[in-house]
Motif scaffolding. Structure first.
Motif, short mmCIF file in Angstrom:
data_model
loop_
_atom_site.label_atom_id
_atom_site.label_comp_id
_atom_site.label_asym_id
_atom_site.label_seq_id
_atom_site.Cartn_x
_atom_site.Cartn_y
_atom_site.Cartn_z
N GLY A 166 0.82 -1.22 0.00
CA GLY A 166 0.00 0.00 0.00
C GLY A 166 0.85 1.26 0.00
N MET A 167 1.93 1.23 0.77
CA MET A 167 2.82 2.41 0.83
C MET A 167 3.56 2.59 -0.50
SD MET A 167 4.47 3.10 4.46
CE MET A 167 3.56 3.04 5.97
N ARG A 168 3.98 1.48 -1.12
CA ARG A 168 4.65 1.59 -2.43
C ARG A 168 3.70 2.22 -3.45
NH1 ARG A 168 7.05 -3.57 -1.03
NH2 ARG A 168 5.43 -4.67 -2.19
N GLN A 169 2.42 1.81 -3.39
CA GLN A 169 1.46 2.38 -4.34
C GLN A 169 1.28 3.88 -4.08
OE1 GLN A 169 0.58 2.15 -7.24
NE2 GLN A 169 -0.89 0.49 -7.32
N ARG A 170 1.32 4.28 -2.80
CA ARG A 170 1.24 5.71 -2.47
C ARG A 170 2.47 6.47 -2.99
NH1 ARG A 170 -2.45 6.91 2.02
NH2 ARG A 170 -3.68 5.04 2.38
N ASP A 194 -4.97 -5.18 -0.61
CA ASP A 194 -6.15 -5.71 0.08
C ASP A 194 -7.24 -4.63 0.13
OD1 ASP A 194 -6.17 -4.19 2.61
OD2 ASP A 194 -4.31 -5.26 3.06
N VAL A 195 -8.45 -5.06 0.47
CA VAL A 195 -9.64 -4.19 0.33
C VAL A 195 -9.52 -2.89 1.12
CG1 VAL A 195 -12.14 -4.07 0.68
CG2 VAL A 195 -11.11 -6.16 -0.18
N THR A 196 -9.01 -2.96 2.34
CA THR A 196 -8.90 -1.76 3.17
C THR A 196 -7.97 -0.75 2.53
OG1 THR A 196 -9.07 -3.23 5.06
CG2 THR A 196 -8.48 -0.97 5.53
N ILE A 197 -6.81 -1.23 2.05
CA ILE A 197 -5.83 -0.33 1.42
C ILE A 197 -6.40 0.19 0.09
CG2 ILE A 197 -3.46 -0.10 0.58
CD1 ILE A 197 -3.59 -0.64 3.56
N ILE A 201 -6.61 4.13 -1.04
CA ILE A 201 -6.01 4.66 -2.28
C ILE A 201 -7.06 5.37 -3.12
CG2 ILE A 201 -4.88 4.02 -4.47
CD1 ILE A 201 -2.95 3.81 -2.12
N LEU A 202 -8.26 4.78 -3.22
CA LEU A 202 -9.34 5.41 -4.00
C LEU A 202 -9.78 6.73 -3.37
CD1 LEU A 202 -11.49 2.27 -4.92
CD2 LEU A 202 -9.88 3.48 -6.39
N GLU A 203 -9.89 6.74 -2.05
CA GLU A 203 -10.27 7.98 -1.36
C GLU A 203 -9.20 9.05 -1.57
OE1 GLU A 203 -13.01 9.02 0.18
OE2 GLU A 203 -13.92 7.14 -0.46
N LEU A 204 -7.94 8.62 -1.54
CA LEU A 204 -6.82 9.54 -1.79
C LEU A 204 -6.92 10.15 -3.18
CD1 LEU A 204 -3.96 10.73 -1.28
CD2 LEU A 204 -3.04 8.54 -2.03
N MET A 205 -7.20 9.31 -4.19
CA MET A 205 -7.29 9.80 -5.56
C MET A 205 -8.46 10.77 -5.73
SD MET A 205 -6.25 6.37 -7.71
CE MET A 205 -6.70 7.06 -9.29
N LYS A 206 -9.59 10.47 -5.07
CA LYS A 206 -10.75 11.37 -5.13
C LYS A 206 -10.41 12.72 -4.48
CE LYS A 206 -14.11 8.64 -3.53
NZ LYS A 206 -15.46 8.14 -3.20
N GLY A 224 -16.98 -2.20 -9.11
CA GLY A 224 -17.19 -1.54 -7.82
C GLY A 224 -16.37 -0.26 -7.74
N VAL A 225 -15.14 -0.32 -8.23
CA VAL A 225 -14.25 0.85 -8.28
C VAL A 225 -14.84 1.90 -9.24
CG1 VAL A 225 -11.96 1.66 -9.00
CG2 VAL A 225 -12.17 -0.42 -7.65
N VAL A 226 -15.40 1.44 -10.35
CA VAL A 226 -16.01 2.34 -11.33
C VAL A 226 -17.16 3.12 -10.69
CG1 VAL A 226 -17.33 2.44 -13.50
CG2 VAL A 226 -15.35 0.93 -13.31
#
Length: 333
Positions: A166-170, A194-197, A201-206, A224-226
């Motif tokens: 998750g941190m690498r993706q950030r 995983d689902v929590t991360i 990430i999606l909230e961060l992008m929004k 679901g992401v869409v």
């Protein structure tokens, strides 16, 4: 008063884009006549199964198609009114990262394992923004804080393997945002998490989209992401767009049989019992494409016409179109 999306200017306009791969077995039309627009501040989701041409479309926009064997053979990629296909390699290097950035789906392979993450963020800032090493490091720490990495002053000196997925993706998002791009292309940005991360990430992008008014092109197979992220949706199948519309229309009134199938295969609380729906068959071999509609061999509505002739794209409204014989006067159920 803030502008609605319909009033905002078009940032990216892809016209009749064709990207082919020339192999010993034959020509693979990975992207085959794709048309779509992205407006300023809009999130456009591109969905479809593996092999539908989603990632190849994004690599074409970035002009990162490996050549040989790949080549953009036709079309236009108009960014802010200028055709990127007419730009030199040097001009494209200035646009990549500076104007258009991309988050790749696997951060462990996208980050260089032998450089500290701060150096990898700084590289873009030094190259595009003209900062010196000290300024770039300070800005890198700010960016790590912006993407929600705790103890950013310490973690800026970490190597990729010392961070969680998750941190690498950030970190990848921090690199992509380093130069405040107008367009962020995110290729399956949450697949390996995983689902929590994923949700973080999606909230961060929004949040970043709201703060920076960044346009986002989101490539995903996860509907679901869409539903969570997108303003509009492009559905791809076998290198072509089969449907595009605003996100509400796609979910409430899907027109293409393939879109219907994708939506039916989504897990929901009501589908706890029994097997999930699956579209029968597989995406066709790009070297041996069917003669008519490419989805016809898997389509429950297919007629002889569908197997014989490729349907044109039918414009339903300004924001909605579909490639299907059902919406023409030649259709006989």
């Amino acid at each position: 008063m803030s502008q609605t999306l319909t009033e905002k200017k078009t940032l990216l306009h892809v016209k009749n884009l064709k990207t082919h791969y020339f192999t010993e077995e034959g020509v693979v039309p990975a992207v085959d006549g794709v048309d779509f627009k992205i407006k300023k501040g809009e999130t456009l989701a591109i969905v479809g199964e593996s092999g539908s041409g989603k990632s190849q479309t994004s690599l074409s926009i970035m002009r990162l198609i490996p050549s040989p064997p790949g080549k953009i053979v036709d079309g236009e990629i108009n960014y802010d009114g200028e055709n990127l296909l007419e730009k030199s390699d040097n001009e494209m290097r200035k646009i990549r990262g500076n104007k258009i950035s991309m988050i790749f789906q696997e951060p462990m392979t996208s980050l260089n394992p032998v450089f500290r993450v701060g150096d990898q963020i700084s590289e873009s800032l030094i190259l595009h923004q003209g900062l010196n090493a000290k300024e770039a490091l300070e800005q890198s720490i700010k960016l790590l804080k912006l993407v929600g990495i705790p103890e950013a002053e310490r973690r800026v000196h970490a190597f990729p393997h010392e961070l969680s997925g998750g941190m690498r993706q950030r970190v990848m998002i921090a690199i992509a945002l380093a130069c405040n791009p107008e367009l962020l292309i995110a290729d399956e940005p949450t697949t390996a998490l995983d689902v929590t991360i994923q949700n973080q990430i999606l909230e961060l992008m929004k949040d970043l989209k709201t703060k920076l008014d960044t346009s986002i092109m989101l490539i995903t197979h996860d509907l679901g992401v869409v539903a969570e992220m997108a303003d509009r949706v492009v559905v791809m199948y076998s290198g072509q767009i089969v449907e595009q519309a605003d996100v509400y229309t796609i979910f409430e009134n899907p027109r293409h049989p393939y879109t219907e199938g994708l939506l039916k295969s989504m897990p929901t609380p009501e589908k706890k019992q029994g097997k999930l729906y699956a579209i029968e068959g597989v995406v066709p071999n790009p070297l041996h494409l069917p003669l008519g509609c490419r989805f016809a061999p898997r389509c429950e509505y297919a007629t002889e016409l569908c197997h014989r002739e490729m349907p044109e794209t039918i414009k339903i409204s300004d924001e909605e179109e579909v490639r299907c014989w059902k919406y023409t006067n030649r259709w006989e159920a």
